[in-house]
Scaffold this motif. Structure first.
Motif, PDB file in Angstrom:
ATOM      1  N   ALA A 250       0.848  -1.192   0.000  1.00  0.00           N
ATOM      2  CA  ALA A 250       0.000   0.000   0.000  1.00  0.00           C
ATOM      3  C   ALA A 250       0.876   1.233   0.000  1.00  0.00           C
ATOM      4  O   ALA A 250       1.981   1.242   0.568  1.00  0.00           O
ATOM      5  CB  ALA A 250      -0.932   0.012   1.208  1.00  0.00           C
ATOM      6  N   CYS A 251       0.389   2.283  -0.661  1.00  0.00           N
ATOM      7  CA  CYS A 251       1.100   3.556  -0.690  1.00  0.00           C
ATOM      8  C   CYS A 251       0.759   4.344   0.562  1.00  0.00           C
ATOM      9  O   CYS A 251      -0.416   4.501   0.902  1.00  0.00           O
ATOM     10  CB  CYS A 251       0.722   4.344  -1.942  1.00  0.00           C
ATOM     11  N   PRO A 252       1.750   4.849   1.297  1.00  0.00           N
ATOM     12  CA  PRO A 252       1.448   5.599   2.525  1.00  0.00           C
ATOM     13  C   PRO A 252       0.925   6.997   2.271  1.00  0.00           C
ATOM     14  O   PRO A 252       0.463   7.661   3.191  1.00  0.00           O
ATOM     15  CB  PRO A 252       2.804   5.643   3.246  1.00  0.00           C
ATOM     16  N   GLY A 253       0.977   7.498   1.032  1.00  0.00           N
ATOM     17  CA  GLY A 253       0.498   8.837   0.731  1.00  0.00           C
ATOM     18  C   GLY A 253      -1.000   8.845   0.501  1.00  0.00           C
ATOM     19  O   GLY A 253      -1.518   8.142  -0.379  1.00  0.00           O
ATOM     20  N   ASP A 254      -1.731   9.582   1.284  1.00  0.00           N
ATOM     21  CA  ASP A 254      -3.189   9.675   1.166  1.00  0.00           C
ATOM     22  C   ASP A 254      -3.550  10.959   0.438  1.00  0.00           C
ATOM     23  O   ASP A 254      -3.096  12.050   0.802  1.00  0.00           O
ATOM     24  CB  ASP A 254      -3.857   9.659   2.544  1.00  0.00           C
ATOM     25  N   ASN A 255      -4.378  10.843  -0.597  1.00  0.00           N
ATOM     26  CA  ASN A 255      -4.881  12.002  -1.325  1.00  0.00           C
ATOM     27  C   ASN A 255      -6.280  12.327  -0.823  1.00  0.00           C
ATOM     28  O   ASN A 255      -7.111  11.446  -0.645  1.00  0.00           O
ATOM     29  CB  ASN A 255      -4.920  11.718  -2.828  1.00  0.00           C
ATOM     30  N   LEU A 256      -6.534  13.602  -0.595  1.00  0.00           N
ATOM     31  CA  LEU A 256      -7.836  14.013  -0.102  1.00  0.00           C
ATOM     32  C   LEU A 256      -8.826  13.990  -1.253  1.00  0.00           C
ATOM     33  O   LEU A 256      -8.703  14.715  -2.232  1.00  0.00           O
ATOM     34  CB  LEU A 256      -7.754  15.425   0.501  1.00  0.00           C
ATOM     35  N   ALA A 257      -9.802  13.110  -1.154  1.00  0.00           N
ATOM     36  CA  ALA A 257     -10.824  12.983  -2.194  1.00  0.00           C
ATOM     37  C   ALA A 257     -12.133  12.590  -1.537  1.00  0.00           C
ATOM     38  O   ALA A 257     -12.156  11.744  -0.633  1.00  0.00           O
ATOM     39  CB  ALA A 257     -10.423  11.942  -3.236  1.00  0.00           C
ATOM     40  N   ASN A 258     -13.200  13.236  -1.987  1.00  0.00           N
ATOM     41  CA  ASN A 258     -14.537  12.947  -1.460  1.00  0.00           C
ATOM     42  C   ASN A 258     -14.600  13.161   0.051  1.00  0.00           C
ATOM     43  O   ASN A 258     -15.316  12.458   0.760  1.00  0.00           O
ATOM     44  CB  ASN A 258     -14.948  11.509  -1.796  1.00  0.00           C
ATOM     45  N   GLY A 259     -13.842  14.130   0.523  1.00  0.00           N
ATOM     46  CA  GLY A 259     -13.909  14.464   1.935  1.00  0.00           C
ATOM     47  C   GLY A 259     -13.159  13.523   2.839  1.00  0.00           C
ATOM     48  O   GLY A 259     -13.262  13.614   4.058  1.00  0.00           O
ATOM     49  N   ARG A 260     -12.383  12.585   2.310  1.00  0.00           N
ATOM     50  CA  ARG A 260     -11.631  11.659   3.150  1.00  0.00           C
ATOM     51  C   ARG A 260     -10.361  11.259   2.424  1.00  0.00           C
ATOM     52  O   ARG A 260     -10.208  11.482   1.222  1.00  0.00           O
ATOM     53  CB  ARG A 260     -12.467  10.421   3.480  1.00  0.00           C
ATOM     54  N   GLY A 261      -9.444  10.643   3.164  1.00  0.00           N
ATOM     55  CA  GLY A 261      -8.191  10.225   2.561  1.00  0.00           C
ATOM     56  C   GLY A 261      -8.335   8.899   1.837  1.00  0.00           C
ATOM     57  O   GLY A 261      -8.838   7.924   2.402  1.00  0.00           O
ATOM     58  N   GLU A 262      -7.912   8.838   0.610  1.00  0.00           N
ATOM     59  CA  GLU A 262      -7.944   7.615  -0.173  1.00  0.00           C
ATOM     60  C   GLU A 262      -6.521   7.282  -0.604  1.00  0.00           C
ATOM     61  O   GLU A 262      -5.806   8.136  -1.129  1.00  0.00           O
ATOM     62  CB  GLU A 262      -8.843   7.774  -1.403  1.00  0.00           C
ATOM     63  N   ALA A 263      -6.103   6.028  -0.379  1.00  0.00           N
ATOM     64  CA  ALA A 263      -4.739   5.621  -0.707  1.00  0.00           C
ATOM     65  C   ALA A 263      -4.548   5.593  -2.210  1.00  0.00           C
ATOM     66  O   ALA A 263      -5.459   5.263  -2.973  1.00  0.00           O
ATOM     67  CB  ALA A 263      -4.446   4.245  -0.100  1.00  0.00           C
ATOM     68  N   CYS A 264      -3.326   5.964  -2.655  1.00  0.00           N
ATOM     69  CA  CYS A 264      -3.008   5.906  -4.085  1.00  0.00           C
ATOM     70  C   CYS A 264      -3.097   4.480  -4.591  1.00  0.00           C
ATOM     71  O   CYS A 264      -3.587   4.228  -5.697  1.00  0.00           O
ATOM     72  CB  CYS A 264      -1.597   6.444  -4.322  1.00  0.00           C
ATOM     73  N   LEU A 265      -2.593   3.555  -3.784  1.00  0.00           N
ATOM     74  CA  LEU A 265      -2.432   2.193  -4.278  1.00  0.00           C
ATOM     75  C   LEU A 265      -2.560   1.221  -3.115  1.00  0.00           C
ATOM     76  O   LEU A 265      -2.026   1.445  -2.028  1.00  0.00           O
ATOM     77  CB  LEU A 265      -1.062   2.043  -4.947  1.00  0.00           C
ATOM     78  N   ARG A 266      -3.268   0.136  -3.348  1.00  0.00           N
ATOM     79  CA  ARG A 266      -3.327  -0.982  -2.415  1.00  0.00           C
ATOM     80  C   ARG A 266      -3.570  -2.236  -3.242  1.00  0.00           C
ATOM     81  O   ARG A 266      -4.609  -2.370  -3.894  1.00  0.00           O
ATOM     82  CB  ARG A 266      -4.438  -0.804  -1.384  1.00  0.00           C
ATOM     83  N   VAL A 267      -2.596  -3.142  -3.245  1.00  0.00           N
ATOM     84  CA  VAL A 267      -2.670  -4.315  -4.099  1.00  0.00           C
ATOM     85  C   VAL A 267      -2.097  -5.507  -3.345  1.00  0.00           C
ATOM     86  O   VAL A 267      -1.165  -5.365  -2.546  1.00  0.00           O
ATOM     87  CB  VAL A 267      -1.884  -4.077  -5.418  1.00  0.00           C
ATOM     88  N   GLY A 268      -2.686  -6.687  -3.579  1.00  0.00           N
ATOM     89  CA  GLY A 268      -2.189  -7.912  -2.975  1.00  0.00           C
ATOM     90  C   GLY A 268      -0.857  -8.325  -3.559  1.00  0.00           C
ATOM     91  O   GLY A 268      -0.511  -7.987  -4.707  1.00  0.00           O
ATOM     92  N   GLY A 269      -0.109  -9.094  -2.790  1.00  0.00           N
ATOM     93  CA  GLY A 269       1.240  -9.422  -3.220  1.00  0.00           C
ATOM     94  C   GLY A 269       1.386 -10.749  -3.933  1.00  0.00           C
ATOM     95  O   GLY A 269       2.428 -11.005  -4.538  1.00  0.00           O
ATOM     96  N   GLN A 270       0.370 -11.624  -3.916  1.00  0.00           N
ATOM     97  CA  GLN A 270       0.555 -12.959  -4.462  1.00  0.00           C
ATOM     98  C   GLN A 270       0.797 -12.932  -5.967  1.00  0.00           C
ATOM     99  O   GLN A 270       1.799 -13.451  -6.466  1.00  0.00           O
ATOM    100  CB  GLN A 270      -0.657 -13.830  -4.125  1.00  0.00           C
ATOM    101  N   ARG A 271      -0.119 -12.313  -6.723  1.00  0.00           N
ATOM    102  CA  ARG A 271       0.065 -12.262  -8.176  1.00  0.00           C
ATOM    103  C   ARG A 271       1.258 -11.391  -8.555  1.00  0.00           C
ATOM    104  O   ARG A 271       1.955 -11.663  -9.543  1.00  0.00           O
ATOM    105  CB  ARG A 271      -1.209 -11.725  -8.824  1.00  0.00           C
ATOM    106  N   LEU A 272       1.504 -10.345  -7.788  1.00  0.00           N
ATOM    107  CA  LEU A 272       2.650  -9.486  -8.056  1.00  0.00           C
ATOM    108  C   LEU A 272       3.950 -10.252  -7.911  1.00  0.00           C
ATOM    109  O   LEU A 272       4.866 -10.150  -8.735  1.00  0.00           O
ATOM    110  CB  LEU A 272       2.613  -8.284  -7.111  1.00  0.00           C
ATOM    111  N   HIS A 273       4.050 -11.067  -6.866  1.00  0.00           N
ATOM    112  CA  HIS A 273       5.252 -11.877  -6.656  1.00  0.00           C
ATOM    113  C   HIS A 273       5.434 -12.881  -7.778  1.00  0.00           C
ATOM    114  O   HIS A 273       6.567 -13.101  -8.259  1.00  0.00           O
ATOM    115  CB  HIS A 273       5.165 -12.608  -5.312  1.00  0.00           C
TER     116      HIS A 273
END
Length: 740
Positions: free
Chosen positions: A359-382
């Motif tokens: 997951a990306c630790p940088g949160d972008n303010l969108a729709n009144g709340r923080g939404e992470a840039c990226l969050r992806v599982g590691g199994q297929r990536l590995h």
């Protein structure tokens, strides 16, 4: 200035203080004549007219410098006595003995001038209150401070000049000794010592972490040499992480002569005193760095690479990659970066199997709340990254297998060599102890007994070294046989099997990825429901991968209608905590199979629009009460109501099985709980005796209405009372009478 007329009876009525000081302990030991001359000032004070009882010697500052950076208790005592007016004259061999800094010197002059105190040295007597005398004393103090600066500059200049040629003999680290020629540095003559140092660098080249090298020494139970200073003998003991790290970061092992790695700086402590401390300087500020000054265990290029690797192993700066390898299953730890904002992806483990995700630790303010840039599982990536890496190294698979075999043999051989050295050293010490014991006179039992114990201890050390060497040879075979090498080469043709083998640890996989990849950029394409991966290889090549994410099935997960209906009924009477307990006692679960908690009950109520329980301000007449409230109304303990509910003596109701009991207060129930026992009501034990039945039978007759019962809450004997009209005759008594 020197006339004795400056001394008045007022001065002789006070103390004559002789202040004695030498700058260092070496001067106290070597320059004894100077110290003796200072003590002779007591005779000079007696010649000036002071009685022996009023002559005081202050020599606590022997071995301390007068530069002002040391705390001198003797000088502080002298200043205090002068300030109190107890001193008539202060004697010193020269004024530099009193102070070599103007701060202390002028402070003493001010105190002496105010309290009419004289100062005397080998040149004469001075009164700091007189202008001419104070001028001369001020010049002498300035000359003392300047003299100290000149002496220090001369000494430091000579030291730096000798260090610039690499001939200044400083303390060398363990494994290196000074030779006979100027600036000559040699390896330690003990092969066991140099072997231990070489093992540190060899294992670091293989493992890449100072901590792993330290753990390797501990796992092999290998001792490590230490030496307090160049004069002490080598001591062997368990290595510490600090020792291993010092070996890896010391440039002397790389054949370099360095000087000026530290400097002394002055600072003011919390008490306002001037102190000095040692400060480490960066490598760019070192005074002398002479490459190839002597033979080293490694070359300078290897040393530089080791420092870069050690720096990368430390905790990285926020949003930067790197860091030492961990044992987790996240293979891209420290390599994966967010393709949107460039931040380092953080690793998280979730689920029963602790599956890694990024997951990306940088949160972008969108729709009144923080939404992470990226969050992806590691199994297929590995899987995708591993396939790309294995495909890239496939041509070099055979060579990699041979290198791995040689690396394993090298580590085992290093441990065996170290234990062989330890065994040789132990045998030498045993032979030396034997010769010492044999050369002593047998009749001298005091000496022979100690030498015999030393010989026996050395023999035990030999036995321990032999056992450790045997254990190392058993755990690590000498080398791979031909059949094992053929099997290894066959296995190298299928790198997928090696990569997925249980014997291949996650740390090994990370080592391979770190060796080939510089960074991995991960970008999440939500529209295409895929992840784009950019592999930046060491050397500048770039590869792009596209990984399709699994699409989740739209499945409706809902709680059972019976459970929702039960929550609706319970919410009218109980809070969420009580409802969660009732549902768990009935072994009900949520839609995902989890037990109920306060938050989960509250979420269900909110989702289905079930109002929260609000207790009434006043109890409603005729409405059932809780056990606690009913006990307060009836004046009994809640446990009493629970017991009588379980026995069936009073009536109660439950919304559902497992729910709390609720009781309706009626006139009959109030009459059941009496203050005192009426006439004809006896305790249940007496009722059992009169009726000749058990307790359970008595309670059953009460529940059927055959017997009348009340509960007494006052008096010495509280509890249940049963109404029994008269005792029932005992049939066995009649038989006894007839027989009689």
């Amino acid at each position: 200035m020197t006339e004795p007329g400056k001394i008045t009876p007022s001065h002789r009525a006070r103390l004559a203080v002789v202040y004695i000081r030498q700058s260092t302990s070496a001067q106290v030991e070597s320059n004894r004549e100077s110290t003796a001359r200072q003590y002779q000032l007591q005779t000079f004070a007696a010649e000036l007219g002071w009685p022996a009882a009023q002559i005081r010697v202050i020599d606590q500052d022997l071995g301390l410098s007068g530069s002002g950076l040391n705390t001198r208790s003797g000088f502080a005592e002298l200043a205090a006595e002068v300030a109190l007016g107890h001193v008539g004259i202060v004697l010193a061999l020269e004024v530099s003995r009193l102070a070599r800094n103007n701060a202390d010197w002028y402070r003493l002059l001010d105190l002496c001038g105010t309290t009419d105190t004289l100062i005397g040295d080998a040149d004469g007597l001075y009164h700091p209150g007189l202008f001419n005398d104070r001028l001369v004393l001020g010049l002498k103090g300035t000359m003392s401070e300047a003299e100290l600066h000149v002496l220090r500059a001369r000494l430091n200049g000579g030291i730096r000049n000798k260090a610039a040629r690499g001939e200044l003999r400083r303390g060398l680290p363990i494994g290196l000794v000074w030779g006979e020629a100027d600036g000559e540095v040699r390896f330690h003559p003990d092969a066991a010592v140099t072997g231990a140092i070489r093992a540190v660098f060899e294992r670091f080249a293989e493992m890449g972490s100072a901590r792993r090298v330290w753990l390797w020494f501990r796992s092999e139970a290998l001792p490590f040499p230490t030496q307090a200073n160049g004069c002490c003998d080598i001591q062997w003991g368990t290595p510490s992480y600090t020792k291993i790290h010092q070996v890896l970061t010391n440039p002397v092992y790389a054949g370099a002569y360095v000087y000026g790695k530290t400097c002394q700086e002055r600072y003011i402590d919390e008490h306002g005193e001037v102190r000095k401390r040692l400060k480490r300087l960066p490598r760019a500020d070192w005074s002398v760095v002479l490459h190839d000054h002597h033979r080293g265990f490694i070359d300078w290029a290897t040393f530089e690479a080791n420092q870069v690797r050690l720096a990368a192993n430390t905790r990285p700066i926020r949003h930067d990659g790197g860091g030492a390898l961990r044992e987790g299953a996240a293979l891209l730890q420290g390599l994966a970066l967010c393709g949107h904002c460039g931040r380092k992806l953080v690793v998280a483990y979730s689920g029963r199997n602790a599956a890694p995700s990024y997951a990306c630790p940088g949160d972008n303010l969108a729709n009144g709340r923080g939404e992470a840039c990226l969050r992806v599982g590691g199994q297929r990536l590995h899987q995708a990254v591993a396939a790309a890496v294995l495909a890239a190294v496939q041509p070099a698979a055979l060579q990699a297998a041979l290198d791995a075999a040689e690396a394993g043999d090298s580590a085992a051989q290093a441990a065996r060599v170290q234990w062989q050295h330890q065994l040789e050293q132990a045998r030498y010490q045993a032979q030396l102890a034997q010769r010492r014991y044999q050369n002593v006179d047998p009749d001298n039992r005091l000496v022979a007994r100690g030498l015999e114990a030393a010989w026996e201890s050395a023999l035990h050390a030999v036995q321990a070294a032999e056992q450790q060497l045997q254990r190392a040879e058993q755990q690590h075979p000498q080398a791979l046989c031909a059949a094992e090498r053929d099997a290894l080469l066959d296995l190298a043709e299928d790198l997928d099997a090696v990569w997925s083998a249980p014997s291949t640890s996650d740390r090994d996989r990370k080592e391979l990825l770190r060796a080939l990849l510089e960074e991995v950029l991960v970008t999440h394409d939500k529209d295409a429901h895929a992840v784009h991966v950019t592999l930046r290889w060491n050397g500048g090549l770039i590869s792009d991968l596209s990984i399709a994410l699994p699409r989740t099935r739209a499945a409706t997960v809902r709680t059972d209608e019976d459970t929702v209906a039960l929550i609706r009924r319970l919410a009218a009477y109980y809070p969420d905590a009580v409802i969660a307990g009732v549902l768990n006692r009935q072994q009900r679960t949520t839609a995902t199979g989890l037990p109920f908690t306060i938050n989960r009950v509250g979420s269900l109520r909110t989702h289905w629009g079930i109002p929260c329980f609000v207790p009434p301000a006043q109890p409603v007449s005729g409405e059932p009460l809780t056990i606690r409230d009913a006990a307060a109304v009836l004046g009994v303990a809640p446990s009493t109501l629970h017991r009588q509910l379980n026995d069936g003596l009073i009536a109660g109701e439950q919304v559902t099985p497992g729910a709390p009991w609720r009781i309706v207060i009626t006139a009959a129930l109030r009459a059941h709980f009496a203050g005192e026992a009426p006439e004809g009501f006896v305790p249940i034990v007496e009722a059992m005796r009169r009726l000749g039945v058990s307790r359970q039978t008595v309670l059953q007759r009460v529940k059927r209405g055959e017997l009348e019962a009340i509960h007494v809450s006052q008096g010495n004997r509280k509890g249940l009372r049963i109404k029994v009209s008269e005792p029932t005759p005992d049939l066995f008594d009649d038989r006894k009478t007839a027989r009689g």
